[in-house]
Write an enzyme that holds these catalytic residues in place. Structure first.
Site, PDB file in Angstrom:
ATOM      1  CB  CYS A   1      -3.702  11.060  12.567  1.00  0.00           C
ATOM      2  SG  CYS A   1      -3.162   9.411  12.235  1.00  0.00           S
TER       3      CYS A   1
ATOM      4  CG  ASP B   1       3.383   1.326   9.518  1.00  0.00           C
ATOM      5  OD1 ASP B   1       2.996   2.205  10.313  1.00  0.00           O
ATOM      6  OD2 ASP B   1       3.613   1.560   8.314  1.00  0.00           O
TER       7      ASP B   1
ATOM      8  NE  ARG C   1       0.711  10.119  10.249  1.00  0.00           N
ATOM      9  CZ  ARG C   1       0.242   9.147   9.468  1.00  0.00           C
ATOM     10  NH1 ARG C   1      -0.922   8.597   9.725  1.00  0.00           N
ATOM     11  NH2 ARG C   1       0.934   8.737   8.427  1.00  0.00           N
ATOM     12  N   PRO C   2       2.475  16.244  11.681  1.00  0.00           N
ATOM     13  CG  PRO C   2       4.437  17.253  12.492  1.00  0.00           C
ATOM     14  CD  PRO C   2       3.520  16.065  12.708  1.00  0.00           C
ATOM     15  CB  ILE C   3       2.770  17.899   6.149  1.00  0.00           C
ATOM     16  CG1 ILE C   3       1.875  19.138   6.042  1.00  0.00           C
ATOM     17  CG2 ILE C   3       1.937  16.642   6.252  1.00  0.00           C
ATOM     18  CD1 ILE C   3       1.229  19.257   4.661  1.00  0.00           C
ATOM     19  CG  ASP C   4       7.267  20.184  10.297  1.00  0.00           C
ATOM     20  OD1 ASP C   4       6.623  19.120  10.394  1.00  0.00           O
ATOM     21  OD2 ASP C   4       8.370  20.344  10.842  1.00  0.00           O
ATOM     22  CG  LEU C   5      10.201  17.507   8.509  1.00  0.00           C
ATOM     23  CD1 LEU C   5      10.512  16.082   8.973  1.00  0.00           C
ATOM     24  CD2 LEU C   5      11.443  18.392   8.666  1.00  0.00           C
TER      25      LEU C   5
ATOM     26  NE  ARG D   1      -1.528  11.920   8.425  1.00  0.00           N
ATOM     27  CZ  ARG D   1      -1.753  13.110   8.941  1.00  0.00           C
ATOM     28  NH1 ARG D   1      -2.865  13.340   9.574  1.00  0.00           N
ATOM     29  NH2 ARG D   1      -0.868  14.068   8.835  1.00  0.00           N
TER      30      ARG D   1
ATOM     31  NE  ARG E   1      -6.794   4.254   5.825  1.00  0.00           N
ATOM     32  CZ  ARG E   1      -5.763   4.482   6.646  1.00  0.00           C
ATOM     33  NH1 ARG E   1      -5.923   4.407   7.942  1.00  0.00           N
ATOM     34  NH2 ARG E   1      -4.575   4.805   6.190  1.00  0.00           N
TER      35      ARG E   1
ATOM     36  CE  LYS F   1      -1.620   1.576   4.136  1.00  0.00           C
ATOM     37  NZ  LYS F   1      -1.353   2.990   4.431  1.00  0.00           N
ATOM     38  CG  ASN F   2       2.266   2.724   3.564  1.00  0.00           C
ATOM     39  OD1 ASN F   2       1.109   3.033   3.304  1.00  0.00           O
ATOM     40  ND2 ASN F   2       2.684   2.511   4.810  1.00  0.00           N
TER      41      ASN F   2
HETATM   42  N1  EPU Z   1       7.074  14.239  10.981  1.00  0.00           N
HETATM   43  C1  EPU Z   1       7.337  15.546  11.269  1.00  0.00           C
HETATM   44  N2  EPU Z   1       7.185  16.460  10.272  1.00  0.00           N
HETATM   45  C2  EPU Z   1       6.799  16.110   9.010  1.00  0.00           C
HETATM   46  C3  EPU Z   1       6.538  14.770   8.735  1.00  0.00           C
HETATM   47  C4  EPU Z   1       6.687  13.846   9.742  1.00  0.00           C
HETATM   48  O1  EPU Z   1       7.697  15.887  12.382  1.00  0.00           O
HETATM   49  O2  EPU Z   1       6.687  16.994   8.148  1.00  0.00           O
HETATM   50  C5  EPU Z   1       7.212  13.229  12.039  1.00  0.00           C
HETATM   51  C6  EPU Z   1       5.933  12.441  12.266  1.00  0.00           C
HETATM   52  O3  EPU Z   1       5.071  13.118  13.173  1.00  0.00           O
HETATM   53  C7  EPU Z   1       6.455  11.139  12.792  1.00  0.00           C
HETATM   54  C8  EPU Z   1       7.750  10.947  12.006  1.00  0.00           C
HETATM   55  O4  EPU Z   1       8.136  12.262  11.577  1.00  0.00           O
HETATM   56  O5  EPU Z   1       6.763  11.266  14.156  1.00  0.00           O
HETATM   57  C9  EPU Z   1       7.647  10.039  10.810  1.00  0.00           C
HETATM   58  O6  EPU Z   1       6.557  10.431   9.996  1.00  0.00           O
HETATM   59  P1  EPU Z   1       6.523  10.145   8.439  1.00  0.00           P
HETATM   60  O7  EPU Z   1       6.333  11.436   7.724  1.00  0.00           O
HETATM   61  O8  EPU Z   1       7.669   9.303   8.023  1.00  0.00           O
HETATM   62  O9  EPU Z   1       5.182   9.316   8.287  1.00  0.00           O
HETATM   63  P2  EPU Z   1       4.223   9.377   7.034  1.00  0.00           P
HETATM   64  O10 EPU Z   1       5.026   9.582   5.817  1.00  0.00           O
HETATM   65  O11 EPU Z   1       3.110  10.313   7.311  1.00  0.00           O
HETATM   66  C10 EPU Z   1       4.370   6.856   6.449  1.00  0.00           C
HETATM   67  C11 EPU Z   1       3.401   5.711   6.320  1.00  0.00           C
HETATM   68  C12 EPU Z   1       2.909   5.325   7.697  1.00  0.00           C
HETATM   69  C13 EPU Z   1       4.115   4.923   8.547  1.00  0.00           C
HETATM   70  C14 EPU Z   1       5.133   6.070   8.593  1.00  0.00           C
HETATM   71  C15 EPU Z   1       6.401   5.716   9.305  1.00  0.00           C
HETATM   72  C16 EPU Z   1       2.427   6.070   4.162  1.00  0.00           C
HETATM   73  C17 EPU Z   1       1.243   6.404   3.354  1.00  0.00           C
HETATM   74  N3  EPU Z   1       2.301   6.115   5.475  1.00  0.00           N
HETATM   75  O12 EPU Z   1       3.641   7.912   7.041  1.00  0.00           O
HETATM   76  O13 EPU Z   1       2.082   4.203   7.515  1.00  0.00           O
HETATM   77  O14 EPU Z   1       3.695   4.623   9.851  1.00  0.00           O
HETATM   78  O15 EPU Z   1       5.479   6.464   7.258  1.00  0.00           O
HETATM   79  O16 EPU Z   1       7.015   4.644   8.705  1.00  0.00           O
HETATM   80  O17 EPU Z   1       3.455   5.730   3.623  1.00  0.00           O
HETATM   81  C18 EPU Z   1       0.282   2.772   7.967  1.00  0.00           C
HETATM   82  O18 EPU Z   1       0.487   2.229   6.869  1.00  0.00           O
HETATM   83  O19 EPU Z   1      -0.489   2.295   8.840  1.00  0.00           O
HETATM   84  C19 EPU Z   1       0.964   4.030   8.293  1.00  0.00           C
HETATM   85  C20 EPU Z   1       0.550   4.839   9.246  1.00  0.00           C
END
Ligand code: EPU
Length: 459
Positions: A117, A308, A122-126, A93, A400, A22-23
């Site tokens: 969530c 996960d 789960r911010p997207i600042d990065l 998301r 999902r 999926k991811n």
């Molecule tokens: N984070 C920040 N800022 C950002 C983005 C992330 O501080 O801009 C933090 C998050 O809050 C978290 C960490 O960095 O503490 C890692 O977050 P990441 O961005 O890597 O997670 P994601 O990309 O939103 C993906 C998977 C998740 C999986 C995580 C970690 C997808 C669609 N989702 O999420 O999968 O848990 O990476 O490996 O790829 C799932 O499949 O159940 C799931 C939640």
């Protein structure tokens, strides 16, 4: 709404195939927005998230068609809109993955922020920092991220955050940088196999990328990308969940079509717990018949144990001998499953970013409620091991991310039924509770003298 009725206690046996990841599929499908011409994806799992993204891409000008051979055909045309609506993004998301490709292709993207969530903040600042570094002007208005740029310019970008890198953030920056002018170096890039798979797809479409799977990715921008064919990698999280299904029921299962190289840390932990693991090419055999023991494990970014898998490992460890410590350093608040596992008798206590798990516990069937995708998987696993029937509600979370999960479990001998969530479908055993022994006998007009009394599910 559907729920699962599971009658646990049967050791699972047999062989089952892993589906596509999926991811990996979600960011790859999103990247089609940045590509000229049709692409063909093989091994795309049939999941609620994939269907939601199909709808979202449809609104952005990419027609997705499921072919009879299981392939997904993606046909981009000129987008009539660059707006990813809240109604679709809030359901999934990963909808945020359209931000980078839309911006790269059209110089404009308006993407809803995903909102709350259940696995924590789960911010997207990065993501935004990376796209800004490429030259995008970004603002947040009325819940939407609006990104604009006449031309993205390659640069050096650092994507490390307080919890490591970001998986979908790396995907967003990668999918935008492939069409930027000049060279982009991403430092502290996510190394997850799903990011590598997206990179390989983009390379097949004509992108110039090196360093995939390492924290330093180098991207040389190209003027355009063209449609290509790509096979999505096997789902390492589904694979590990199924291995635990075998182990938690003290069964013996074989998993086919897996990529064991993506599962090194999880297989290591399972071996440490006492599960007999044998790898034979793309088949993994798991034997849960041996005594299982407690371990300490920490979920960290790849190649460590994935966050996960944290909930599913916790369920397994509740049945193992000794006291385990499961720590999540990626999502330190991802512990909603603990109280539901406790309803099944598990002895689990949260301490900060860790779960302390006491075992062995003979889990007992109960009515439980799923709170997110991986928590639902953990509850299903616990129910498979439990004595007596269980009901797992809100399995739309599970749908999902796990393709035909109950069918796969049934093929291994599990007793799992998908039924409508209604009191009529709750097994009678769960509607009856023993009268508290101290309750005085109260003969009266309504006294039935029965040792048990029926309660509504809310009772
Ligand atoms: N984070 C920040 N800022 C950002 C983005 C992330 O501080 O801009 C933090 C998050 O809050 C978290 C960490 O960095 O503490 C890692 O977050 P990441 O961005 O890597 O997670 P994601 O990309 O939103 C993906 C998977 C998740 C999986 C995580 C970690 C997808 C669609 N989702 O999420 O999968 O848990 O990476 O490996 O790829 C799932 O499949 O159940 C799931 C939640």
């Amino acid at each position: 709404m559907d729920m699962f009725v599971i009658r646990g206690g049967t050791p699972l046996c047999g062989s089952v195939a892993v589906s596509g990841a999926k991811n990996a599929a979600l960011p790859i499908m999103s990247a089609a927005l940045a590509i000229d011409g049709p692409s063909r994806l093989l091994n795309v799992p049939d999941l609620a998230d994939v269907r939601t993204l199909t709808s979202l891409l449809g609104t952005l000008g990419v027609q997705c068609r499921h072919e009879p051979d299981g392939a997904l055909e993606l046909r981009p045309s000129e987008a009539s809109s660059c707006v990813a609506d809240y109604e679709l993004v809030r359901r999934m998301r990963a909808g945020v993955c359209v931000l980078g490709p839309l911006l790269a292709r059209y110089g404009y993207a308006c993407v809803s922020l995903p909102g709350g969530c259940n696995i924590g903040h789960r911010p997207i600042d990065l993501h935004l920092k990376g796209l800004r570094a490429l030259g995008a002007r970004i603002r947040v208005e009325r819940g939407y991220v609006i990104a604009e740029s006449e031309r993205l310019i390659g640069t050096d970008i650092y994507l490390g955050g307080p919890f490591g890198s970001t998986v979908t953030g790396t995907c967003n920056v990668l999918s935008a940088a492939v069409l930027a002018e000049g060279v982009t170096n991403i430092e502290a890039a996510a190394c997850e196999p799903e990011v590598v798979d997206l990179g390989r797809f983009l390379i097949s479409a004509g992108a110039r990328i090196t360093g995939l799977g390492t924290p330093q990715i180098r991207i040389e921008g190209v003027p355009r990308l063209t449609g290509c064919k790509h096979t999505v990698i096997p789902d390492r999280i589904e694979a590990a969940t199924l291995l635990i299904a075998g182990a938690i029921t003290r069964g013996r299962i074989s998993l086919t079509g897996a990529d064991p190289s993506h599962l090194t840390a999880v297989l290591e932990v399972l071996r440490e717990i006492g599960v007999g693991i044998r790898v034979d090419g793309t088949t993994i055999h798991a034997d849960g018949v041996l005594p299982l023991r407690a371990v300490e494990c920490v979920a960290l970014p790849y190649p460590a144990v994935p966050t996960d898998m944290q909930a599913q490992l916790t369920a397994l460890l509740a049945t193992a001998e000794g006291i385990s410590l499961v720590t999540d350093k990626v999502f330190p608040d991802r512990f909603m499953h603990i109280s539901e596992l406790a309803r099944m008798g598990a002895r689990v206590r949260r301490e900060g970013a860790s779960a302390i798990v006491g075992g062995p516990t003979r889990l007992s069937g109960a009515s439980v409620m799923a709170s997110d995708l991986r928590a639902s998987a953990a509850l299903v696993l616990a129910a498979l091991a439990a004595e007596g029937p269980s009901v797992v509600r809100r399995i739309y979370h599970l749908d999902r991310g796990y393709e035909r999960f109950e069918a796969k479990l049934r093929s291994l001998g599990a007793d799992v039924q998908r039924v409508e969530d209604s009191p009529a479908n709750v097994p009678p055993e769960l509607m009856e509770v023993a009268s508290p022994p101290s309750e005085p006998a109260m003969p009266g007009p309504h006294w039935s003298g029965a040792a048990t009394r029926r309660l509504t599910p809310q009772g």
